[in-house]
Design a protein around this motif. Structure first.
Motif, PDB file in Angstrom:
ATOM      1  N   CYS A 219       0.806  -1.224   0.000  1.00 56.86           N
ATOM      2  CA  CYS A 219       0.000   0.000   0.000  1.00 56.86           C
ATOM      3  C   CYS A 219       0.836   1.269   0.000  1.00 56.86           C
ATOM      4  O   CYS A 219       0.408   2.302  -0.529  1.00 56.86           O
ATOM      5  CB  CYS A 219      -0.963  -0.002   1.191  1.00 56.86           C
ATOM      6  N   GLU A 220       2.034   1.217   0.584  1.00 57.22           N
ATOM      7  CA  GLU A 220       2.858   2.427   0.595  1.00 57.22           C
ATOM      8  C   GLU A 220       3.260   2.850  -0.810  1.00 57.22           C
ATOM      9  O   GLU A 220       3.575   4.017  -1.043  1.00 57.22           O
ATOM     10  CB  GLU A 220       4.096   2.216   1.467  1.00 57.22           C
ATOM     11  N   ARG A 221       3.215   1.913  -1.743  1.00 53.65           N
ATOM     12  CA  ARG A 221       3.600   2.219  -3.117  1.00 53.65           C
ATOM     13  C   ARG A 221       2.478   2.846  -3.940  1.00 53.65           C
ATOM     14  O   ARG A 221       2.730   3.368  -5.024  1.00 53.65           O
ATOM     15  CB  ARG A 221       4.107   0.944  -3.802  1.00 53.65           C
ATOM     16  N   ILE A 222       1.254   2.783  -3.421  1.00 55.13           N
ATOM     17  CA  ILE A 222       0.133   3.299  -4.210  1.00 55.13           C
ATOM     18  C   ILE A 222      -0.765   4.242  -3.398  1.00 55.13           C
ATOM     19  O   ILE A 222      -1.806   4.692  -3.893  1.00 55.13           O
ATOM     20  CB  ILE A 222      -0.717   2.136  -4.786  1.00 55.13           C
ATOM     21  N   ALA A 223      -0.372   4.562  -2.164  1.00 57.09           N
ATOM     22  CA  ALA A 223      -1.256   5.291  -1.247  1.00 57.09           C
ATOM     23  C   ALA A 223      -1.595   6.703  -1.693  1.00 57.09           C
ATOM     24  O   ALA A 223      -2.590   7.270  -1.231  1.00 57.09           O
ATOM     25  CB  ALA A 223      -0.638   5.320   0.156  1.00 57.09           C
ATOM     26  N   ASN A 224      -0.785   7.297  -2.572  1.00 56.89           N
ATOM     27  CA  ASN A 224      -1.035   8.681  -2.990  1.00 56.89           C
ATOM     28  C   ASN A 224      -1.883   8.788  -4.254  1.00 56.89           C
ATOM     29  O   ASN A 224      -2.110   9.884  -4.763  1.00 56.89           O
ATOM     30  CB  ASN A 224       0.302   9.405  -3.207  1.00 56.89           C
ATOM     31  N   ARG A 225      -2.368   7.676  -4.764  1.00 55.80           N
ATOM     32  CA  ARG A 225      -3.190   7.709  -5.972  1.00 55.80           C
ATOM     33  C   ARG A 225      -4.626   8.126  -5.651  1.00 55.80           C
ATOM     34  O   ARG A 225      -5.067   8.065  -4.505  1.00 55.80           O
ATOM     35  CB  ARG A 225      -3.213   6.326  -6.631  1.00 55.80           C
ATOM     36  N   ALA A 226      -5.333   8.514  -6.684  1.00 54.75           N
ATOM     37  CA  ALA A 226      -6.761   8.820  -6.542  1.00 54.75           C
ATOM     38  C   ALA A 226      -7.566   7.568  -6.889  1.00 54.75           C
ATOM     39  O   ALA A 226      -7.168   6.776  -7.742  1.00 54.75           O
ATOM     40  CB  ALA A 226      -7.143   9.958  -7.473  1.00 54.75           C
ATOM     41  N   GLY A 227      -8.690   7.392  -6.212  1.00 55.19           N
ATOM     42  CA  GLY A 227      -9.590   6.283  -6.518  1.00 55.19           C
ATOM     43  C   GLY A 227      -8.965   4.917  -6.331  1.00 55.19           C
ATOM     44  O   GLY A 227      -9.174   4.006  -7.139  1.00 55.19           O
ATOM     45  N   ILE A 228      -8.222   4.746  -5.248  1.00 57.94           N
ATOM     46  CA  ILE A 228      -7.498   3.492  -5.016  1.00 57.94           C
ATOM     47  C   ILE A 228      -8.468   2.332  -4.805  1.00 57.94           C
ATOM     48  O   ILE A 228      -9.460   2.426  -4.076  1.00 57.94           O
ATOM     49  CB  ILE A 228      -6.589   3.612  -3.781  1.00 57.94           C
ATOM     50  N   ARG A 229      -8.136   1.211  -5.448  1.00 56.09           N
ATOM     51  CA  ARG A 229      -8.884  -0.028  -5.270  1.00 56.09           C
ATOM     52  C   ARG A 229      -7.877  -1.166  -5.184  1.00 56.09           C
ATOM     53  O   ARG A 229      -7.047  -1.339  -6.075  1.00 56.09           O
ATOM     54  CB  ARG A 229      -9.847  -0.247  -6.430  1.00 56.09           C
ATOM     55  N   VAL A 230      -7.921  -1.931  -4.101  1.00 55.65           N
ATOM     56  CA  VAL A 230      -6.963  -3.015  -3.921  1.00 55.65           C
ATOM     57  C   VAL A 230      -7.706  -4.310  -3.644  1.00 55.65           C
ATOM     58  O   VAL A 230      -8.873  -4.319  -3.219  1.00 55.65           O
ATOM     59  CB  VAL A 230      -5.967  -2.720  -2.775  1.00 55.65           C
ATOM     60  N   LEU A 231      -7.008  -5.413  -3.879  1.00 57.44           N
ATOM     61  CA  LEU A 231      -7.565  -6.750  -3.673  1.00 57.44           C
ATOM     62  C   LEU A 231      -6.666  -7.523  -2.730  1.00 57.44           C
ATOM     63  O   LEU A 231      -5.442  -7.558  -2.899  1.00 57.44           O
ATOM     64  CB  LEU A 231      -7.663  -7.492  -5.007  1.00 57.44           C
ATOM     65  N   ILE A 232      -7.283  -8.162  -1.737  1.00 55.69           N
ATOM     66  CA  ILE A 232      -6.577  -9.067  -0.835  1.00 55.69           C
ATOM     67  C   ILE A 232      -7.116 -10.468  -1.067  1.00 55.69           C
ATOM     68  O   ILE A 232      -8.322 -10.718  -0.909  1.00 55.69           O
ATOM     69  CB  ILE A 232      -6.762  -8.665   0.639  1.00 55.69           C
ATOM     70  N   GLY A 233      -6.236 -11.377  -1.452  1.00 48.99           N
ATOM     71  CA  GLY A 233      -6.633 -12.765  -1.639  1.00 48.99           C
ATOM     72  C   GLY A 233      -6.371 -13.546  -0.373  1.00 48.99           C
ATOM     73  O   GLY A 233      -5.219 -13.840  -0.037  1.00 48.99           O
TER      74      GLY A 233
END
Length: 224
Positions: free
Chosen positions: A56-70
């Protein structure tokens, strides 16, 4: 000393086996029925936290963040992702075993702070591999922790996720400059090479099962 007692069981789809939830005072353990070892313990979740934090630290500054946890597990990776991301983010958690979701909504949930109750959380019941195939370009980060590592232990079908075909599906499900993070209980040089062969840039990080700096050494691959 108090002994662990079984407080819940849940069938593993496609395997004919079951998971067991055990409790000893305020400590919980998840094990496979008939296996002497444990899959997870609420006292040892440093590497599960790190899986989310590193991704998450690599993408935390983006807008409209969507992540998936498997893999929901005991909810610690989900809780760490929610702590690491803004209020506008969406965190999809894919869990194959419905009983594991029930445990996290019930007696187990307090250990991670009931992250399923966070409005940013979306639960997807089913195989995370099928979700990857359904959502090309759907996620800024994908975190995989569905087994003991690149070789399926709880369910043989999990091997597909770590195969060249599964890794290609994960690549397709990432947005531009997205991050694929994969947890493992140990080293696997062959898997590192497999990630590279499908065209991913790979960083392998050693993390501890128990903080600070204690417990078994686990591995996290960060690929993009």
């Amino acid at each position: 000393m108090a002994k662990f007692e079984v407080i819940g069981t849940a069938s593993i789809p496609g395997k004919g086996s079951e998971l067991r939830l055990l409790q000893r005072n305020d400590e919980f353990s998840i094990r496979i029925a008939g296996s002497p070892g444990e899959l997870m313990n609420t006292r040892l979740h440093g590497s599960e936290d790190a899986l989310a934090e590193l991704a998450c630290e690599r993408i935390a500054n983006r807008a409209g963040i969507r992540v998936l946890i498997g893999g929901l597990g005991m909810g610690f990776t989900l809780a760490a992702a929610l702590r690491s991301l803004p209020e506008s983010a969406e965190v999809v958690v894919a869990e194959l075993v419905p009983g594991v979701v029930d445990w996290n909504r019930g007696p187990l949930g307090a250990a991670a702070g009931y992250p399923l109750n966070d409005p940013r959380t979306v639960v997807s019941l089913g195989d995370v591999g099928e979700l990857l195939r359904r959502e090309p370009g759907g996620f800024d980060a994908i975190m995989i922790d569905v087994d003991n590592g690149p070789e399926g232990l709880t369910r043989k079908e999990n091997d597909w996720l770590y195969s060249p075909q599964g890794l290609a599906a994960a690549q397709e499900a990432l947005r531009p400059e997205g991050v694929l993070a994969i947890w493992s209980a140990g080293q696997d040089p062959a898997f590192t090479e497999r990630l590279r062969r499908v065209g991913l840039l790979v960083e392998e990080v050693t993390v501890r099962a128990h903080r600070p700096g204690k417990g078994a050494k686990h591995r996290i691959w960060l690929a993009c």
